[in-house]
Enzyme design. Structure first.
Site, short mmCIF file in Angstrom:
data_model
loop_
_atom_site.label_atom_id
_atom_site.label_comp_id
_atom_site.label_asym_id
_atom_site.label_seq_id
_atom_site.Cartn_x
_atom_site.Cartn_y
_atom_site.Cartn_z
N LYS A 104 5.39 7.98 -1.88
CA LYS A 104 5.64 6.57 -2.21
C LYS A 104 6.42 6.41 -3.50
O LYS A 104 7.24 5.51 -3.64
CB LYS A 104 4.32 5.79 -2.30
CG LYS A 104 3.74 5.51 -0.93
CD LYS A 104 2.73 4.39 -0.96
CE LYS A 104 2.27 4.08 0.46
NZ LYS A 104 1.22 3.09 0.53
N LYS A 159 6.30 8.09 9.19
CA LYS A 159 5.17 7.25 9.60
C LYS A 159 5.60 5.79 9.80
O LYS A 159 6.41 5.29 9.01
CB LYS A 159 4.13 7.36 8.47
CG LYS A 159 2.89 6.55 8.63
CD LYS A 159 1.96 6.79 7.45
CE LYS A 159 2.10 5.70 6.41
NZ LYS A 159 0.85 5.20 5.87
N LYS A 191 4.40 -0.49 6.81
CA LYS A 191 4.71 -1.90 6.49
C LYS A 191 5.92 -2.01 5.60
O LYS A 191 6.67 -2.97 5.65
CB LYS A 191 3.55 -2.53 5.71
CG LYS A 191 2.25 -2.54 6.38
CD LYS A 191 1.27 -3.33 5.50
CE LYS A 191 -0.14 -2.95 5.80
NZ LYS A 191 -0.70 -1.99 4.85
N1 AQP Z 1 1.54 4.86 11.01
C1 AQP Z 1 0.22 4.89 11.04
N2 AQP Z 1 -0.43 5.55 12.02
C2 AQP Z 1 -1.78 5.58 12.05
N3 AQP Z 1 -2.57 4.96 11.14
C3 AQP Z 1 -1.95 4.29 10.16
N4 AQP Z 1 -2.40 3.57 9.11
C4 AQP Z 1 -1.37 3.08 8.39
N5 AQP Z 1 -0.21 3.47 8.95
C5 AQP Z 1 -0.53 4.21 10.05
C6 AQP Z 1 -3.83 3.36 8.83
O1 AQP Z 1 -4.06 1.97 8.70
C7 AQP Z 1 -5.11 1.76 7.75
C8 AQP Z 1 -4.68 0.74 6.76
O2 AQP Z 1 -3.57 1.22 6.03
P1 AQP Z 1 -3.13 0.44 4.72
O3 AQP Z 1 -2.47 -0.79 5.10
O4 AQP Z 1 -4.27 0.25 3.85
O5 AQP Z 1 -2.17 1.40 3.96
P2 AQP Z 1 -1.09 2.46 4.36
O6 AQP Z 1 -1.74 3.64 4.99
O7 AQP Z 1 -0.33 2.73 3.14
O8 AQP Z 1 -0.22 1.69 5.45
P3 AQP Z 1 1.33 1.49 5.49
O9 AQP Z 1 1.68 0.70 6.69
O10 AQP Z 1 2.03 2.79 5.33
O11 AQP Z 1 1.58 0.55 4.26
P4 AQP Z 1 2.66 0.62 3.13
O12 AQP Z 1 3.98 0.71 3.79
O13 AQP Z 1 2.43 -0.66 2.40
O14 AQP Z 1 2.31 1.83 2.34
C9 AQP Z 1 -5.41 3.12 7.10
O15 AQP Z 1 -6.59 3.65 7.66
C10 AQP Z 1 -4.23 3.97 7.48
O16 AQP Z 1 -4.60 5.32 7.63
#
Ligand code: AQP
Length: 333
Positions: free
Chosen positions: A114, A198, A201
């Site tokens: 990140k 991955k 968001k």
């Molecule tokens: N691509 C993914 N596949 C499977 N599981 C996923 N999770 C996130 N992306 C995937 C799971 O969703 C839960 C909530 O995630 P989060 O929103 O708290 O944070 P994150 O993992 O950082 O999600 P993003 O979408 O990647 O957000 P950004 O882009 O803001 O960093 C968690 O259980 C995560 O494992």
């Protein structure tokens, strides 16, 4: 065996299919299991570790709450609340940061991903957020934490922190060492544009993900434009290592139907991609559109959502304030 579940989702907008298939779908299954208490948190303090828009934060919190409910989490059965409304989370994070070691945090790959090349300019919060996550979990004596595969390393850190605290303050089993609950299959949903990245968001391309608020036309368009390759759909015996986009799309299809990858491979073996993509779009419309419609309906009644969070916060406060008081006592305060 009694299970106490804790998990959180960041209200950083654009909740997507990866969040649903990797985490939230599993929350709903757990909520409906016997002898299981669940706490689901909108982790808004995590959402400020990167630049955010204050004008949008409150609505993003409501949208994540609405998404939980639209996916099937029932506020009468599970506690739903937002992290910043319960002060024990911030207090716990500070205390546990004094127990955690720099060397442990330096190994966290998500920070490296990140922060990218510019890690000197990343916030300290982005670096230390796994400690806040540990506090979130440990305050509720969670026995199990359902997460996507990307959070596995943070869960291991949480276990290390709990064990060190218990050792340092001679309180065996005081902080419960939680087990990760990561689905065996399809626990990492990848971008529709790049099968090695991955689904996220924060990806600048909206075409890289299916948002849980997408409408029918958006779903059809995104699946039509999803990256594939010039080959036909694989045979059952074909390995998909070199075809990550195909593996991901077949994984999404299988996960939505709760079926084996092999069964999906068999269904489409040797066929053209267009036929598979049409079927995948139909399935996504069938499964995601009702969620999308329900999120929009719930968002029309902000007061109702705010009340759900308020009621959840009162319950969360009752549990976590007792735990933080005991933590402070053990530390000698
Ligand atoms: N691509 C993914 N596949 C499977 N599981 C996923 N999770 C996130 N992306 C995937 C799971 O969703 C839960 C909530 O995630 P989060 O929103 O708290 O944070 P994150 O993992 O950082 O999600 P993003 O979408 O990647 O957000 P950004 O882009 O803001 O960093 C968690 O259980 C995560 O494992």
């Amino acid at each position: 065996m009694y299970k106490k579940i804790f998990s959180g989702v960041q209200p950083s907008g654009n909740l997507h299919l990866g969040n649903y298939l990797g985490a939230i779908k599993n929350f709903v299954t757990l909520q409906n299991e016997p002898k299981t208490d669940c706490v689901f948190c909108v982790v808004d303090l995590h959402a400020i570790t990167v630049k955010h828009d204050p004008a949008k934060l409150k609505n993003n919190i409501r949208e994540t709450t609405a998404t939980f409910i639209a996916c099937g989490i029932d506020p009468k059965k599970s506690i739903i609340f937002n992290q910043s409304s319960v002060s024990a989370h911030s207090e716990g994070a500070w205390i546990l940061s004094c127990v955690s070691r720099m060397g442990w945090l330096n190994r966290m790959t998500q920070f490296k991903e990140k922060a990218g090349k510019d890690k000197e300019k990343a916030s300290i919060g982005l670096y230390s957020y796994p400690i806040l996550m540990a506090a979130d979990i440990l305050l509720y004596d969670a026995t199990h934490v359902p997460v996507g595969n990307d959070q596995k390393q943070h869960l291991e850190l949480c276990r290390d922190i709990a064990q060190k605290f218990n050792n340092d303050f001679k309180a065996p089993d005081f902080l419960k060492v939680p087990e990760p609950l990561i689905q065996k299959q399809f626990s990492r949903i990848m971008s529709l544009k790049d099968g090695l990245k991955k689904m996220s968001k924060s990806d600048p391309s909206d075409l890289s993900r299916i948002n849980l608020t997408d409408d029918k036309d958006e779903i059809i368009n995104k699946i039509k434009k999803a990256k594939t390759d010039p080959l036909k759909m694989p045979e059952i015996e074909d390995t998909l290592e070199k075809r990550p986009e195909v593996e991901n799309l077949l994984g999404i299809y299988s996960s939505l139907l709760n079926q084996d990858l092999d069964k999906s491979k068999k269904e489409f073996k040797g066929k053209n991609f267009s036929e598979f993509k049409d079927r995948l779009s139909d399935l996504l419309i069938e499964k995601i559109l009702p969620i999308s419609k329900e999120i929009k309906r719930l968002l029309n009644d902000k007061k109702h959502l705010d009340n759900i969070l308020l009621e959840g916060s009162v319950k969360a406060e009752t549990i976590s304030s007792k735990k933080i008081a005991k933590i402070k006592e053990l530390m000698g305060f």
